[in-house]
Design an enzyme around this catalytic site. Structure first.
Site, PDB file in Angstrom:
ATOM      1  N   PHE A   1       0.925  -1.327  -0.090  1.00 16.54           N
ATOM      2  CA  PHE A   1       0.079   0.060  -0.130  1.00 16.54           C
ATOM      3  C   PHE A   1       0.799   1.258   0.036  1.00 16.54           C
ATOM      4  O   PHE A   1       1.919   1.071   0.446  1.00 16.54           O
ATOM      5  CB  PHE A   1      -1.045   0.161   1.076  1.00 16.54           C
ATOM      6  CG  PHE A   1      -2.549   0.334   0.853  1.00 16.54           C
ATOM      7  CD1 PHE A   1      -3.249  -0.997   0.289  1.00 16.54           C
ATOM      8  CD2 PHE A   1      -3.204   1.312   1.226  1.00 16.54           C
ATOM      9  CE1 PHE A   1      -4.207  -0.918  -0.200  1.00 16.54           C
ATOM     10  CE2 PHE A   1      -4.428   1.275   0.659  1.00 16.54           C
ATOM     11  CZ  PHE A   1      -5.015   0.302   0.041  1.00 16.54           C
TER      12      PHE A   1
ATOM     13  N   GLN B   1      -7.238  15.117   3.298  1.00 17.14           N
ATOM     14  CA  GLN B   1      -6.539  14.415   2.346  1.00 17.14           C
ATOM     15  C   GLN B   1      -7.271  14.382   0.990  1.00 17.14           C
ATOM     16  O   GLN B   1      -8.616  13.850   0.922  1.00 17.14           O
ATOM     17  CB  GLN B   1      -6.276  12.817   3.202  1.00 17.14           C
ATOM     18  CG  GLN B   1      -5.769  11.956   1.924  1.00 17.14           C
ATOM     19  CD  GLN B   1      -5.383  10.729   2.480  1.00 17.14           C
ATOM     20  OE1 GLN B   1      -6.040   9.634   2.729  1.00 17.14           O
ATOM     21  NE2 GLN B   1      -4.241  10.620   2.889  1.00 17.14           N
TER      22      GLN B   1
ATOM     23  N   HIS C   1      -7.675  11.916  -2.329  1.00 13.08           N
ATOM     24  CA  HIS C   1      -7.040  10.783  -2.735  1.00 13.08           C
ATOM     25  C   HIS C   1      -6.689  11.116  -4.125  1.00 13.08           C
ATOM     26  O   HIS C   1      -7.486  11.484  -4.997  1.00 13.08           O
ATOM     27  CB  HIS C   1      -8.044   9.688  -2.504  1.00 13.08           C
ATOM     28  CG  HIS C   1      -7.755   8.355  -2.763  1.00 13.08           C
ATOM     29  ND1 HIS C   1      -7.285   7.735  -4.000  1.00 13.08           N
ATOM     30  CD2 HIS C   1      -7.616   7.224  -1.763  1.00 13.08           C
ATOM     31  CE1 HIS C   1      -6.963   6.466  -3.962  1.00 13.08           C
ATOM     32  NE2 HIS C   1      -7.103   6.153  -2.892  1.00 13.08           N
TER      33      HIS C   1
ATOM     34  N   LEU D   1     -14.234   6.360  -5.482  1.00 14.41           N
ATOM     35  CA  LEU D   1     -12.848   5.903  -5.193  1.00 14.41           C
ATOM     36  C   LEU D   1     -12.540   4.857  -6.112  1.00 14.41           C
ATOM     37  O   LEU D   1     -13.011   3.738  -6.154  1.00 14.41           O
ATOM     38  CB  LEU D   1     -12.641   5.582  -3.758  1.00 14.41           C
ATOM     39  CG  LEU D   1     -11.501   4.935  -3.374  1.00 14.41           C
ATOM     40  CD1 LEU D   1     -10.499   6.003  -3.329  1.00 14.41           C
ATOM     41  CD2 LEU D   1     -11.706   4.393  -1.937  1.00 14.41           C
TER      42      LEU D   1
ATOM     43  N   GLU E   1      -6.308   2.517  -3.950  1.00 10.90           N
ATOM     44  CA  GLU E   1      -4.778   2.526  -4.180  1.00 10.90           C
ATOM     45  C   GLU E   1      -4.375   0.996  -4.330  1.00 10.90           C
ATOM     46  O   GLU E   1      -3.296   0.995  -5.073  1.00 10.90           O
ATOM     47  CB  GLU E   1      -4.487   2.810  -2.701  1.00 10.90           C
ATOM     48  CG  GLU E   1      -2.973   3.462  -2.759  1.00 10.90           C
ATOM     49  CD  GLU E   1      -2.714   4.277  -1.303  1.00 10.90           C
ATOM     50  OE1 GLU E   1      -3.401   5.171  -1.016  1.00 10.90           O
ATOM     51  OE2 GLU E   1      -2.057   3.866  -0.421  1.00 10.90           O
TER      52      GLU E   1
ATOM     53  N   ARG F   1      -0.335   9.430  -0.526  1.00  8.14           N
ATOM     54  CA  ARG F   1      -1.418  10.110  -1.311  1.00  8.14           C
ATOM     55  C   ARG F   1      -1.432  11.856  -1.600  1.00  8.14           C
ATOM     56  O   ARG F   1      -1.673  12.206  -2.379  1.00  8.14           O
ATOM     57  CB  ARG F   1      -2.801  10.185  -0.438  1.00  8.14           C
ATOM     58  CG  ARG F   1      -2.987   8.525  -0.561  1.00  8.14           C
ATOM     59  CD  ARG F   1      -4.166   8.174   0.373  1.00  8.14           C
ATOM     60  NE  ARG F   1      -4.716   6.793   0.028  1.00  8.14           N
ATOM     61  CZ  ARG F   1      -5.503   6.191   1.043  1.00  8.14           C
ATOM     62  NH1 ARG F   1      -6.434   6.723   1.799  1.00  8.14           N
ATOM     63  NH2 ARG F   1      -5.830   4.982   0.665  1.00  8.14           N
TER      64      ARG F   1
ATOM     65  N   HIS G   1     -10.949  12.856   0.106  1.00  9.76           N
ATOM     66  CA  HIS G   1     -11.144  11.485   0.657  1.00  9.76           C
ATOM     67  C   HIS G   1     -11.106  11.300   2.281  1.00  9.76           C
ATOM     68  O   HIS G   1     -12.035  10.436   2.763  1.00  9.76           O
ATOM     69  CB  HIS G   1     -10.157  10.572   0.244  1.00  9.76           C
ATOM     70  CG  HIS G   1     -10.121   9.271   0.417  1.00  9.76           C
ATOM     71  ND1 HIS G   1     -11.254   8.408   0.154  1.00  9.76           N
ATOM     72  CD2 HIS G   1      -9.317   8.244   1.206  1.00  9.76           C
ATOM     73  CE1 HIS G   1     -10.974   7.223   0.335  1.00  9.76           C
ATOM     74  NE2 HIS G   1      -9.842   7.108   0.925  1.00  9.76           N
TER      75      HIS G   1
ATOM     76  N   ARG H   1      -2.646  10.881   6.257  1.00 10.65           N
ATOM     77  CA  ARG H   1      -2.688   9.259   6.512  1.00 10.65           C
ATOM     78  C   ARG H   1      -2.345   8.422   5.445  1.00 10.65           C
ATOM     79  O   ARG H   1      -2.381   8.904   4.373  1.00 10.65           O
ATOM     80  CB  ARG H   1      -4.482   9.242   6.882  1.00 10.65           C
ATOM     81  CG  ARG H   1      -4.600   7.753   7.078  1.00 10.65           C
ATOM     82  CD  ARG H   1      -6.160   7.521   7.453  1.00 10.65           C
ATOM     83  NE  ARG H   1      -6.851   7.736   6.245  1.00 10.65           N
ATOM     84  CZ  ARG H   1      -7.244   6.739   5.387  1.00 10.65           C
ATOM     85  NH1 ARG H   1      -6.497   5.784   5.525  1.00 10.65           N
ATOM     86  NH2 ARG H   1      -7.999   7.191   4.112  1.00 10.65           N
TER      87      ARG H   1
END
Lengths: 249, 585
Positions: free
Chosen positions: B120, B234, B236, B246, B249, B289, B357, B392
């Site tokens: 990730f 954040q 994304h 979304l 990721e 991100r 996001h 994050r």
């Protein structure tokens, strides 16, 4: 080229008018708009009194199920272009009491869900120190399909038995029971037999298959029920012949 | 002793998503005699946890280490995380994920039956547990179904909490609107845990569901709780244009490329390493991100993105992964693309753009979820502990709601057991709050306003996107600040068309809009006063990180409605990882 489309909504506002009525709205015909986008357009621009549920707008929260031209559908995943030239008729999901407009009362379903014990019942409790249960990809595949239910209730709307018999557990609840029954980590099938063999259980299903056709997530509740009928019949006879002898699983 | 009949409990949880349900189970397990209730404006399985896709991080494999997960999280957060909180989080993560396994979560598996993990963004090792690409969905349904077996857990489904009842500095319950009937109920509670999620709906393009309006955060704010690090929002990097849906990721972890209009992997121009055919951890498409969203914006300014009817976009290319791999690991991505973009990622590139996001900021809590108002706790995206700092890392938030949901549940249970009787003034407080709702929303307007809820919401969205988006400066923020304060005033005079009590979603939308306006004001003010750039907060007029002045959490305190909050600062807890430059690639 067509610029707008007519949305015909079944309204019901118990405080204002005791009987349902239909109301037409003209909304822009935008590419990419789902039926839900048309409803939010109505709410924002035309009529703030229209009530409906929605949340994720990506077909996974299960809030926005309604009848679209007589068929149960997730309105966020059903597109205006599929219904040209219109009109599109939107009604609350069949087989549920209506609270208001397109909002149905789902409390009975929530009770049924709990009734089938939809949680893992292990043969013995493990602590985290015991580590993970091993489960091979094949063992996962044995129940994975039944985990995909989003509780959108389209299957209850499609099922003729639900319409006739309010005690019937219904497709989603039985498929969920099977989701745990077929999980290699679970040993609770005996407890769930008590519910599934009972009045309103799996044997009330007439295997018409409408639920599987309506399911937007391809859970195939009909298949789950059919598989149960084989297991359940065996259990039924065991219980009849050997009152305390039905094998624990 | 004052009693409140059936609507009385020991611990009340507001919000029935992942954090709320985990907290409820924790209370029931801490002491089965405690009366625990979950009140939510939606049925629990509708909560936004359901939309999370990629996975949930926790160290389980022998080639990984607790130390490395901690370091990735702290550097990913640009050193704004509280390191004691991160240590607790990373240490407890594997246990919480194992409990989910024992509760039946259908984790994807290795051939030998062990839980599988994937890469990730921003993580140095593979440590993200996943259930295909519907991890949040499976975690939420597992938690919900498991919660049903705990008899003490009572639910108030479709109850919209409108205020916290605080007397003598101690929260003792809430006022809640029963949506089906329009009745206002007092629910007395010895402690209240707010698990209502973030407030991404303050922005126009977002992966967030319609319900993500920060209601619990606003409840706490109005009750005098500080909001921490609100400026950190954040984006994304990969959402679908128009819908904002979304695209996880995990697409990049499985090997997807980001391409500009010339089919060029543009991330190589932004200090994110060399392009390789295979995904390399902490580089290129697997960078964090904030960096990826900022790179998009730079490309857009250079004219190298693609123009579309719903704004500029770039391409996410999965074609080289092959149909079988996509079906096995990314089934939902394919399903979403076919449905909402009418394209097949097996043969076509996916159009993507950065979309709001996650809100790193939120209710200021300590490491157990407690706030500065006695009896008020928070967990999940609504809270800011903080383990996420200025940015994050993907797959930390699903784990966060387990770890801190459980912690808040335990702490709120312990507090409830020790807590004295309810105040005799509780019902009077509730009556006042109810009158306030009546006066604000139901009573006929003295002056006719042309404003509508949707109209004000649209203006708010414009201000937040233009004034407080991926890049900000003093001027853009000041404009946003003034407009949002004016919108707060105008929102007070909006006349509702719907005067029915039964399931009045116009009324709830009006309350949600007021919540978003108050929180937006806190975002803007916090962003205006932080004159540095860190993680997701990028000031073009202050492009450098300034540790001397801003190695600190911002705390926004509410003042009068319609005026900007007061901002104070609190130190960041540093244990073993002193600030360094943040390096990827």
């Amino acid at each position: 080229m067509q610029k707008t489309i007519t949305i015909q909504v079944k309204r019901y506002i118990p405080e204002k008018q005791p009987t349902p009525f239909y109301q037409d709205y003209e909304v822009p015909l935008e590419t990419k708009w789902g039926v839900l986008d048309a409803l939010t357009y109505i709410k924002d621009e035309l009529d703030g009194t229209l009530a409906f549920r929605w949340s994720c707008h990506m077909g996974v929260c299960g809030s926005c199920g309604m009848m679209v031209n007589g068929q149960p559908a997730l309105t966020c995943a059903t597109f205006l272009e599929e219904y040209l030239p219109g009109p599109i008729c939107i009604e609350p999901l069949d087989h549920f009491p209506v609270i208001r407009d397109l909002v149905i009362d789902t409390d009975a379903f929530m009770g049924k869900l709990k009734y089938v014990k939809p949680w893992l019942i292990p043969a013995e409790e493990r602590s985290v120190d015991d580590g993970e249960n091993r489960q091979t990809p094949a063992e996962l595949a044995a129940f994975k399909q039944y985990t995909l239910c989003i509780n959108c209730l389209l299957c209850y709307s499609a099922c003729p038995v639900v319409g006739l018999n309010e005690d019937f557990l219904g497709p989603a609840a039985i498929a969920l029971a099977q989701r745990y029954n077929y999980d290699s980590r679970d040993a609770g099938q005996t407890q769930r037999h008590d519910v599934l063999l009972d009045h309103g259980g799996a044997f009330d299903c007439t295997l018409i298959g409408e639920c599987s056709r309506a399911c937007p997530k391809h859970v195939d509740p009909t298949g789950a029920i059919q598989r149960y009928k084989a297991d359940g019949a065996m259990e039924f006879w065991k219980r009849l012949l050997l009152p305390r002898g039905a094998a624990k699983r | 002793m004052t009693r409140y009949g059936p609507d009385e409990c020991d611990v009340l949880i507001v919000g029935g998503g992942g954090a709320g349900l985990r907290a409820a189970i924790a209370v029931a397990e801490t002491d089965p005699t405690l009366r625990v209730a979950v009140a939510s404006k939606v049925y629990p399985m509708r909560s936004h946890t359901v939309s999370a896709e990629g996975g949930s991080a926790g160290v389980i494999k022998s080639n990984d280490s607790i130390e490395e997960h901690i370091y990735d999280t702290i550097s990913g957060g640009d050193w704004l995380c509280d390191q004691d909180a991160v240590e607790a989080f990373v240490n407890e993560a594997p246990k919480e994920l194992l409990r989910m396994e024992h509760w039946g979560c259908p984790w994807s598996r290795e051939p030998d039956g062990q839980v599988a993990v994937r890469s990730f963004g921003g993580m140095k090792n593979k440590r993200t547990w996943y259930a295909a690409d519907k991890t949040g969905f499976h975690m939420l349904h597992t938690l919900f179904q498991t919660s049903l077996k705990y008899e003490p857990v009572k639910r108030y489904d479709e109850y919209f909490v409108t205020s916290l009842l605080v007397d003598d500095g101690r929260c003792q319950g809430v006022l809640a609107l029963e949506m089906a009937t329009g009745q206002l109920h007092t629910i007395a509670a010895k402690s209240v845990i707010l698990c209502t999620g973030g407030f991404g709906k303050a922005f126009p393009f977002t992966t967030n569901a319609n319900i993500k309006t920060g209601d619990g955060v606003a409840l706490a704010y109005r009750a005098g709780v500080a909001l921490k690090d609100m400026e950190f929002v954040q984006y994304h990097p990969t959402g679908l244009p128009f819908t904002g849906i979304l695209i996880t990721e995990a697409t990049r972890a499985e090997g997807g490329f980001l391409l500009n209009k010339d089919d060029y992997r543009y991330l190589q121009d932004y200090n994110l390493g060399e392009p390789k055919p295979e995904p390399v951890l902490r580089t290129m498409e697997l960078g964090p991100r904030d960096r990826l969203s900022q790179a998009f914006e730079q490309e857009r300014l250079k004219g190298r993105t693609i123009k579309g009817p719903y704004g500029d976009y770039v391409h996410l290319d999965l074609r080289h992964l092959g149909e079988q791999h996509i079906n096995e690991r990314l089934p939902m991505v394919r399903e979403l693309c076919l449905k909402y973009e009418k394209i097949d990622p097996v043969t076509e590139c996916i159009p993507v753009r950065p979309v709001v996001h996650y809100t790193m900021g939120g209710i200021h809590t300590d490491i157990m979820g407690a706030t500065n108002v006695a009896g008020v706790y928070a967990a999940g995206e609504a809270a800011c502990v903080s383990i996420n700092g200025a940015n994050r890392l993907g797959s930390n938030s699903l784990t966060e709601l387990l770890v801190f949901g459980a912690r808040a549940g335990q702490a709120a249970a312990a507090y409830a057991k020790e807590s004295p009787d309810f105040s005799p003034r509780l019902q009077a407080l509730a009556d006042d709050a109810a009158q306030d709702i009546e006066k604000t929303w139901i009573a006929p307007r003295s002056k006719r306003s042309k404003d509508t809820i949707a109209g004000i919401r649209k203006e708010l969205h414009n201000q937040m996107e233009n004034g407080a988006g991926i890049y900000r400066d003093a001027k853009s923020l000041q404009t946003a600040r003034e407009t949002v304060l004016e919108l707060q005033e105008r929102a007070q005079h909006v006349a509702l068309q719907d005067t029915s009590y039964t399931f009045n979603t116009e009324l709830t939308a009006a309350i949600e809009l007021r919540n978003l306006l108050e929180l937006s004001s806190a975002i803007i003010e916090s962003a205006l006063q932080r004159t540095e750039s860190r993680g997701s907060h990028q000031r073009t007029d202050h492009p450098k990180r300034d540790d001397e002045k801003f190695m600190a959490h911002s705390l926004a305190y509410r003042t009068e409605y319609g005026t900007a909050p007061r901002i104070e600062y609190a130190p960041v807890t540093i244990t073993r990882w002193p600030p360094k430059e943040r390096v990827y690639g």
